[in-house]
Design a protein around this motif. Structure first.
Motif, PDB file in Angstrom:
ATOM      1  N   ARG A 147      -5.492  17.932  31.074  1.00  0.00           N
ATOM      2  CA  ARG A 147      -4.144  17.477  31.426  1.00  0.00           C
ATOM      3  C   ARG A 147      -4.140  15.973  31.715  1.00  0.00           C
ATOM      4  O   ARG A 147      -3.232  15.251  31.286  1.00  0.00           O
ATOM      5  N   PHE A 148      -5.145  15.508  32.436  1.00  0.00           N
ATOM      6  CA  PHE A 148      -5.267  14.075  32.717  1.00  0.00           C
ATOM      7  C   PHE A 148      -5.448  13.290  31.418  1.00  0.00           C
ATOM      8  O   PHE A 148      -4.857  12.211  31.238  1.00  0.00           O
ATOM      9  N   PHE A 149      -6.232  13.836  30.517  1.00  0.00           N
ATOM     10  CA  PHE A 149      -6.472  13.194  29.214  1.00  0.00           C
ATOM     11  C   PHE A 149      -5.158  13.098  28.428  1.00  0.00           C
ATOM     12  O   PHE A 149      -4.839  12.042  27.857  1.00  0.00           O
ATOM     13  N   ASP A 150      -4.369  14.172  28.408  1.00  0.00           N
ATOM     14  CA  ASP A 150      -3.099  14.167  27.681  1.00  0.00           C
ATOM     15  C   ASP A 150      -2.164  13.086  28.214  1.00  0.00           C
ATOM     16  O   ASP A 150      -1.587  12.303  27.446  1.00  0.00           O
ATOM     17  N   LEU A 151      -1.998  13.050  29.537  1.00  0.00           N
ATOM     18  CA  LEU A 151      -1.085  12.085  30.136  1.00  0.00           C
ATOM     19  C   LEU A 151      -1.568  10.650  29.926  1.00  0.00           C
ATOM     20  O   LEU A 151      -0.757   9.740  29.709  1.00  0.00           O
ATOM     21  N   SER A 152      -2.874  10.455  29.981  1.00  0.00           N
ATOM     22  CA  SER A 152      -3.422   9.111  29.767  1.00  0.00           C
ATOM     23  C   SER A 152      -3.171   8.630  28.346  1.00  0.00           C
ATOM     24  O   SER A 152      -2.795   7.470  28.110  1.00  0.00           O
ATOM     25  N   MET A 153      -3.366   9.528  27.365  1.00  0.00           N
ATOM     26  CA  MET A 153      -3.147   9.157  25.968  1.00  0.00           C
ATOM     27  C   MET A 153      -1.673   8.823  25.707  1.00  0.00           C
ATOM     28  O   MET A 153      -1.360   7.876  24.977  1.00  0.00           O
ATOM     29  N   LEU A 155       0.484   7.683  27.933  1.00  0.00           N
ATOM     30  CA  LEU A 155       0.762   6.415  28.601  1.00  0.00           C
ATOM     31  C   LEU A 155       0.255   5.232  27.783  1.00  0.00           C
ATOM     32  O   LEU A 155       0.957   4.226  27.615  1.00  0.00           O
ATOM     33  N   LEU A 156      -0.948   5.356  27.239  1.00  0.00           N
ATOM     34  CA  LEU A 156      -1.536   4.269  26.458  1.00  0.00           C
ATOM     35  C   LEU A 156      -0.790   4.030  25.146  1.00  0.00           C
ATOM     36  O   LEU A 156      -0.721   2.897  24.656  1.00  0.00           O
ATOM     37  N   SER A 157      -0.234   5.079  24.583  1.00  0.00           N
ATOM     38  CA  SER A 157       0.453   4.943  23.291  1.00  0.00           C
ATOM     39  C   SER A 157       1.953   4.714  23.419  1.00  0.00           C
ATOM     40  O   SER A 157       2.645   4.539  22.406  1.00  0.00           O
TER      41      SER A 157
END
Length: 329
Positions: A147-153, A155-157
Motif C-alpha cells: 500500500r505504501f509502495f502504491d501511494l508513493s508511486m 505521488l511521484l508520477s
C-alpha cells in the motif's frame, strides 16, 4: 484459412530474471538428500524427470490428489518438499493447508509464462524448472508495504499523470461524458465502482445488457480504440488505487455479472484474496484477447509469488508497453 492463434511471448526483461538457480534445497545440513513427495498426472504424457537422482522421493501420488490421503502421507514420511508436476489450478486449498501445517514447501512445474517472476522463486531439479509457491493468504506486513509502495508511486508520477488525465478528459468530452463508472468485484468479493475513460458509444449496453468487449467491438469509438490499445483508458483508476479499492499491480477486477460464470473454474475465488490491480502478468502477456483460463493461471501465479520486486518489474514493463502500444491488443 484462418491463422492459428499464437501464444504470447514472455518479455525478455522478465525472462532474464530467473537465469540464476536456487541452491541448497536438495540436501539438509548433514548432506543427506532431501525427502520429497511428487504429485503427477497418471497419463503417458507426464513429463519425464530425474528427481530420484537428486532427492529421496518417498512416494509419487496421482493428480488430482486426495487431500486426506496426502495429509496422512505427509505425517508419515515427513518430506521437505511437495513437487507438483501439473498446473497451479490443480492445487486444492486443503493441500496447501496440509503442507503449511506440516512445514512442507510446495513447488510447481514451471510453464513458459512463469518467467514473469523474481529469480529466487525459480529452481531447477531433476532436469526440470520449478517455481516455489507461497500460501496465497494475506500477508499483513507485506500488504502494508504494498500500500505504501502504491501511494508513493502515484505521488511521484502525479506531475505527469494529472495533466495527462485532464487533457484526455477534455478530448473525450467532445463526444459525451469523459468518464465511465462500472461495478467491479474487489478483494474479499466486495463490490466497488471503477472509473475509466469512456471508450464506447454512450449507452453501449442499453440494448444488449452486460457483455464482454471484443477486440473489434463495433461499440468502441475511434478515440476509444486508441485509448484501449495504449491502456490510457485505465488511468482514472488511479483514483480507485488512492481509495484503496485497487492496487497498481494485481489481478484485473471483473464485473459481478461475469463472476458467476467464471466461478466454475477451480480456485477462481482465490483471485479475491488480494486487491485487484491496474496491471499484472495477464495484462502484459495476453491483453484483451487472453482467455479466462489463461488470465486465471497468471493471476494464481502472481498471487503465490508476489513481491515488491515483481511489482516493480511489472510496472516498468507496463511503461515500456505504453510506448510500444501494447501489441498484444
Amino acid at each position: 484459412m484462418p491463422q492459428a492463434q499464437q501464444r504470447p511471448e514472455i518479455p525478455v526483461q522478465l525472462q532474464e530474471l530467473f537465469d540464476r538457480q536456487e541452491r541448497g534445497t536438495r540436501s539438509d545440513q548433514h548432506g543427506r538428500r532431501a525427502r520429497v513427495v511428487v504429485l503427477e498426472p497418471t497419463d503417458t504424457a507426464t513429463t519425464p524427470d530425474r528427481l530420484d537422482e537428486e532427492f529421496d522421493v518417498a512416494v509419487r501420488l496421482p493428480v488430482p490428489a486426495c487431500a486426506e490421503e496426502l495429509a496422512r502421507v505427509l505425517a508419515r514420511v515427513r518430506p521437505r518438499l511437495l513437487l507438483l508436476k501439473h498446473s497451479l489450478e490443480s492445487i486444492d486449498d486443503r493441500i496447501i493447508t496440509s503442507c503449511m501445517g506440516a512445514g512442507v514447501e510446495i513447488m510447481v512445474l514451471a510453464r513458459p509464462v512463469y518467467g514473469l517472476l523474481r529469480a529466487p522463486a525459480m529452481a531447477r531439479f531433476g532436469g526440470l524448472p520449478w517455481i516455489r509457491l507461497g500460501s496465497g493468504a494475506g500477508r499483513p506486513r507485506g500488504e502494508r508495504l504494498k500500500r505504501f509502495f502504491d501511494l508513493s508511486m502515484i505521488l511521484l508520477s502525479a506531475v505527469v499523470v494529472v495533466p495527462l488525465i485532464a487533457v484526455l478528459a477534455a478530448v473525450v468530452s467532445f463526444t459525451g461524458p469523459p468518464f465511465y463508472f462500472q461495478q467491479r468485484v474487489g478483494a474479499g468479493g466486495q463490490l466497488f465502482r471503477v472509473v475509466k475513460f469512456r471508450t464506447m458509444q454512450v449507452g453501449a449496453e442499453q440494448a444488449t445488457g452486460p457483455v464482454l468487449a471484443l477486440p473489434d467491438d463495433v461499440r468502441i469509438t475511434r478515440l476509444g480504440r486508441v485509448l484501449r490499445r495504449s491502456r490510457l483508458d485505465e488511468l482514472p483508476q488511479l483514483w480507485n488505487v488512492l481509495r484503496g479499492d485497487m492496487s497498481l499491480v494485481g489481478p484485473r477486477p471483473e464485473r459481478p455479472e461475469f463472476i458467476a460464470g467464471f466461478a466454475r473454474l477451480p480456485h477462481y475465488d482465490l483471485r479475491h484474496l488480494i486487491r485487484p490491480g491496474l496491471t499484472g502478468i495477464a495484462q502484459l502477456t495476453g491483453g484483451y484477447a487472453a482467455t479466462v483460463e489463461d488470465k486465471l493461471r497468471c493471476d494464481l501465479l502472481y498471487l503465490n509469488c508476489r513481491s515488491m520486486r515483481v511489482d516493480l518489474t511489472l510496472l516498468l514493463l507496463t511503461v515500456v508497453e505504453l510506448f510500444r502500444g501494447f501489441p498484444r491488443g
